[in-house]
Design a protein around this motif. Structure first.
Motif, short mmCIF file in Angstrom:
data_model
loop_
_atom_site.label_atom_id
_atom_site.label_comp_id
_atom_site.label_asym_id
_atom_site.label_seq_id
_atom_site.Cartn_x
_atom_site.Cartn_y
_atom_site.Cartn_z
N PRO A 157 26.39 -21.53 -62.13
CA PRO A 157 27.60 -21.76 -62.92
C PRO A 157 28.54 -22.78 -62.26
O PRO A 157 28.45 -23.02 -61.06
CB PRO A 157 28.26 -20.38 -62.98
CG PRO A 157 27.67 -19.61 -61.84
CD PRO A 157 26.31 -20.19 -61.57
N CYS B 59 29.26 -27.40 -68.60
CA CYS B 59 29.24 -26.16 -67.83
C CYS B 59 28.74 -25.01 -68.70
O CYS B 59 28.02 -24.14 -68.23
CB CYS B 59 30.62 -25.84 -67.29
SG CYS B 59 31.10 -26.91 -65.92
N GLY C 206 25.48 -25.26 -66.86
CA GLY C 206 26.03 -24.97 -65.55
C GLY C 206 26.39 -26.22 -64.75
O GLY C 206 26.51 -27.32 -65.30
#
Ligand code: HEC
Length: 104
Positions: free
Chosen positions: A32, A47, A51
């Motif tokens: 992450p 994201c 990630g």
């Protein structure tokens, strides 16, 4: 290296491999992002979908694009980030620079 450490390392590798076969690849590959809140669409979306790796790729491509638009531009990751992996902290004006260069 002492034996115990070697054993636990080996065990870690084996467990890691088991994990690889049982978890969808995507979820595993994606560590992450370091931040939870984002001010940009580019990074927020990257994201969310892939990630930090994805964010990194997107940023690299974006920096490349910005330099193509302005060949005189001197821009590195450290222009905006005070640290790189794993936290990618921003300099105080990192966000401003990003928007000023047309980022979104
Ligand atoms: C012009 C400024 C600028 C440059 C140059 C830049 N970044 Fe960024 N980067 C940002 C901003 C701003 C954010 C946070 C975006 C947000 O809040 O939505 C960010 C976020 C990130 C993140 C997500 C961090 C997290 O939370 O995990 C990564 C990864 C990243 N950048 C990698 C890079 C890499 C690698 C380079 C060099 C190829 C680079 N950046 C160059 C401005 C920049």
């Amino acid at each position: 290296m002492d034996k115990k450490l070697a054993m636990s390392l080996a065990l870690g590798v084996v467990l890691g491999m088991l994990d690889l076969s049982s978890t969808p690849r995507r979820a595993l590959a994606a560590s992450p992002c370091a931040h939870a809140k984002f001010a940009t669409k580019l990074v927020a979306e990257a994201c969310k979908s892939g990630g930090q790796d994805e964010a990194k790729e997107k940023m690299k491509a974006w920096v490349k694009g910005a330099k193509e638009k302005d060949p005189k531009l001197v821009l590195t990751c450290n222009s905006c980030h005070s640290s790189l992996a794993p936290t990618f902290e921003l300099k105080p004006d990192g966000l401003k620079q990003f928007f000023a260069l047309g980022g979104a």
